[in-house]
Design a protein around this motif. Sequence first.
Motif, PDB file in Angstrom:
ATOM      1  N   TYR A   1      48.918  36.955  38.209  1.00  0.00           N
ATOM      2  CA  TYR A   1      47.594  36.359  38.432  1.00  0.00           C
ATOM      3  C   TYR A   1      47.616  35.411  39.625  1.00  0.00           C
ATOM      4  O   TYR A   1      46.710  35.433  40.471  1.00  0.00           O
ATOM      5  CB  TYR A   1      47.144  35.610  37.174  1.00  0.00           C
ATOM      6  N   ASP A   2      48.635  34.568  39.699  1.00  0.00           N
ATOM      7  CA  ASP A   2      48.705  33.579  40.781  1.00  0.00           C
ATOM      8  C   ASP A   2      48.821  34.254  42.143  1.00  0.00           C
ATOM      9  O   ASP A   2      48.116  33.906  43.094  1.00  0.00           O
ATOM     10  CB  ASP A   2      49.886  32.632  40.549  1.00  0.00           C
ATOM     11  N   HIS A   3      49.730  35.206  42.245  1.00  0.00           N
ATOM     12  CA  HIS A   3      49.939  35.864  43.533  1.00  0.00           C
ATOM     13  C   HIS A   3      48.759  36.761  43.894  1.00  0.00           C
ATOM     14  O   HIS A   3      48.394  36.856  45.074  1.00  0.00           O
ATOM     15  CB  HIS A   3      51.243  36.661  43.521  1.00  0.00           C
ATOM     16  N   ALA A   4      48.175  37.433  42.909  1.00  0.00           N
ATOM     17  CA  ALA A   4      47.012  38.274  43.189  1.00  0.00           C
ATOM     18  C   ALA A   4      45.865  37.441  43.753  1.00  0.00           C
ATOM     19  O   ALA A   4      45.211  37.832  44.730  1.00  0.00           O
ATOM     20  CB  ALA A   4      46.579  39.010  41.928  1.00  0.00           C
ATOM     21  N   ALA A   5      45.628  36.280  43.155  1.00  0.00           N
ATOM     22  CA  ALA A   5      44.565  35.400  43.651  1.00  0.00           C
ATOM     23  C   ALA A   5      44.847  34.962  45.080  1.00  0.00           C
ATOM     24  O   ALA A   5      43.941  34.901  45.931  1.00  0.00           O
ATOM     25  CB  ALA A   5      44.427  34.187  42.735  1.00  0.00           C
ATOM     26  N   ARG A   6      46.102  34.656  45.373  1.00  0.00           N
ATOM     27  CA  ARG A   6      46.492  34.249  46.728  1.00  0.00           C
ATOM     28  C   ARG A   6      46.257  35.376  47.727  1.00  0.00           C
ATOM     29  O   ARG A   6      45.696  35.161  48.811  1.00  0.00           O
ATOM     30  CB  ARG A   6      47.969  33.834  46.721  1.00  0.00           C
ATOM     31  N   ILE A   7      46.676  36.588  47.378  1.00  0.00           N
ATOM     32  CA  ILE A   7      46.559  37.718  48.297  1.00  0.00           C
ATOM     33  C   ILE A   7      45.101  38.089  48.527  1.00  0.00           C
ATOM     34  O   ILE A   7      44.682  38.384  49.653  1.00  0.00           O
ATOM     35  CB  ILE A   7      47.353  38.929  47.761  1.00  0.00           C
ATOM     36  N   VAL A   8      44.304  38.078  47.472  1.00  0.00           N
ATOM     37  CA  VAL A   8      42.875  38.403  47.613  1.00  0.00           C
ATOM     38  C   VAL A   8      42.189  37.388  48.519  1.00  0.00           C
ATOM     39  O   VAL A   8      41.448  37.747  49.448  1.00  0.00           O
ATOM     40  CB  VAL A   8      42.194  38.452  46.229  1.00  0.00           C
ATOM     41  N   ALA A   9      42.430  36.106  48.263  1.00  0.00           N
ATOM     42  CA  ALA A   9      41.770  35.057  49.051  1.00  0.00           C
ATOM     43  C   ALA A   9      42.223  35.059  50.503  1.00  0.00           C
ATOM     44  O   ALA A   9      41.450  34.722  51.405  1.00  0.00           O
ATOM     45  CB  ALA A   9      42.050  33.694  48.416  1.00  0.00           C
TER      46      ALA A   9
END
Length: 592
Positions: free
Chosen positions: A214-222
Motif C-alpha cells: 500500500y505504501d509503495h503503491a501510493a508513492r508510485i501512483v502519486a
Amino acid sequence: MLHEPTIAASASEQRVAQERTFRTHDGTEIFYRYWPAVGRPAKGAVLLFHRGHEHGGRMAHLVDELDMPDHAFYAWDARGNGRSAGERGYAPSFAALVRDIDCFVREIGRDGFGQRDIALIAQSFGAVLAAAWVHDYAPQIRAVVLASPAFSVKLYVPFAKQGIALWQKIKGRFFVNSYVKAKFLTHDPKRIVSFEADPLITRPIASNILVELYDHAARIVADARAITVPTQLLISGSDWVVRHGPQHEFFVNLASPAKERHVLPGFFHDTLGERERRKALDLIKPFLERQFATPEKPVDLTAADRAGFTRDEADRLASPLALLSPRGLYWAMSRASIRMGAWLSSGMKTGIATGFDSGSTLDYVYENEARGHGPLGRMIDRTFLDAIGWRGIRQRKLHLEELIGSATRTLKAGRPVHIVDIAAGHGRYVLDAVAKCTEPPASVRLQDFSDLNVSLGRKLIAERHLPTSVSFHQADAFDAQMLAGLDPAPDLAIVSGLYELFADNAMIARSLGGLAKAMQPGSLLLYTNQPWHPQLEMIARSLTSHRGGQAWVMRRRTQGEMDQLAAAAGFEKLDQRIDQWGIFTVSIARRV
C-alpha cells in the motif's frame, strides 16, 4: 498449459522453456523459465511477472499466444512463490522484491540482452513491482505493459489495512491468507480448474509485504510523473480484487511520451488469463512490436530544473504561506516546537546552529546516539534521530560503504586505487568504508567547502591515527577547473549528499564535467540522489539549511534525471542501491 482452442498454438508451434535459476542480491535462489527466440538473432526480450500468490508457469501460455517468435521470453517465480526459494509468501521487504527485478535483468544480460533490448509484461502485484522498478531504478527499457496493477487491493473488511499494520506493530510479522476464489479471477473454466488444483499457488502473504504494498503503491501512483518509459495500462472492467481509481490516477500522472490506457469491459482481475484475453493480447502485441521496431526517443530530463514537475513542486514549497492561515499557523507552531526542542535535544541544537543539511548534522545522524539534557532531552533526541529521513540517511551510509568496498576490490585488479570525495562533510562514512577494505587504497583525499567540516574532518583523521595518504582539504565541489586538475587522478570519485542540496543542473553538470576530465576510462564514480521524500513540506516549512539559515527547500531529481546528468558527463551507470522507503539512492558508474 492450453486454455482457449482459438488462442493456443498447435503442438508443433509451441516453444519449449529452459529451466534456470540464479542467486539474487541476498543469495536467495530464484527459479525462472527461458524461451529462446525462434529466429536468430533475437529482436529483443520480454520479461513476464506474475500476480501475487502465483508463479511464472501461469504466465507461460502468453509465450505462444502473443506469437512473437523473434523475441526471447523470460518468466520468473518471485521469491517465496512457485519453485523459487524463500519462506512462502514472504520477503524481507517490498524493496527487496523490486531489487530482485534489477538482479533478474542483470541475469538475463548474460544472454546478451541490455536494457534497451527489454520490455516487461506484468500483472497485479507483479505490475506494482515492475512500476516501482521503473520508477526507482530508471532503467532504459523499451516498454512496460501493466495489467490490472494492484495499486489498491480491495480488503472488504472495514479498516483492514490499519488493523494489519497495528497488529504487526504489536505482534510482529504474521501471514494473511487470500480467500479469493478462482471464479472471481477469470471466466475461463480451464484457468479456474488449474488455479484450484495448482500445488504451487501460495495463499498466504506476509503482513509486512501487504502493508508496504500500500505504501509503495501510493508513492508510485502519486509520483508517476517520474516514469517516462512507454507504458501500456490494461484495466479489467469488472475487477473484484483491486480498485480502478488509483490505476486511472497513475495513468494520468504518467510522463511517458507513449502511453496507452485500455479498459476491458467485463474482465475479471486475471486480465491476461481471462476467457476473452485475445482482446488484451491484440493490444499488447502491436504496442510491443512498435516499441521494439521504432522505439520512442528518451525524454531529455537534463533541463528539468528549469521546467518540470519537481521544479513546480519546489517553487510551491518556497512560496510563503499567509501567517494567519490554518497552514501558516500549523507550520509556525512546528518551527516553534523545533526551537524549543533544541533547548533539550543535542541533535536539534546542532541543526539549528549549523543547518539541518550541514555536515555537522549529518555526522551527528550517522553516530545515531541520543544525547540531550536529562531523560526528556534524550527522548526528544531519539525521536529526532528516528525521523524517516534520518533513517534513510543511515541506510544510504551503509549502501555507500558497500559500494565503496566493491569498487575498490574491482579497481585493485587493475591499478592502485586513489579515492576522492569532493564534499565529504566530516568524512566519517568514507573513513568507515575504507577501514573495512581488505587492502588500504593508495590515497584518500577528502574535500569540503566548509572550514568547520575540514577542521573536524582532520580531527577525525588524527583520532584514528591514519597515515599521511589520508588527507582533508578545503575546496569547492563545483570548481570544475580544480576538479579537472586533481593529482593524483581519482580512480574512485565519491559525491554523496551534495547534488541533492542544489536545484541548478548547470552546477551539477559543471561538477561532473570537472571530475570526468580528471578521471581515466574505467575509473568509477559513486553518486547519490533523492528521487522522493515523504516529508518535503515539513522540511521546507520547518527546517533551515546551512546557507545562512534559509528555509531548506529541496528540488527532487528523479533517478532518470540524475542518471542522465551523469551520462552527459561521460559516465555509464553500472549498479544502484535504494533504501526500503524509496528515498535515497546510491549509484555506481564507469568513466567511458
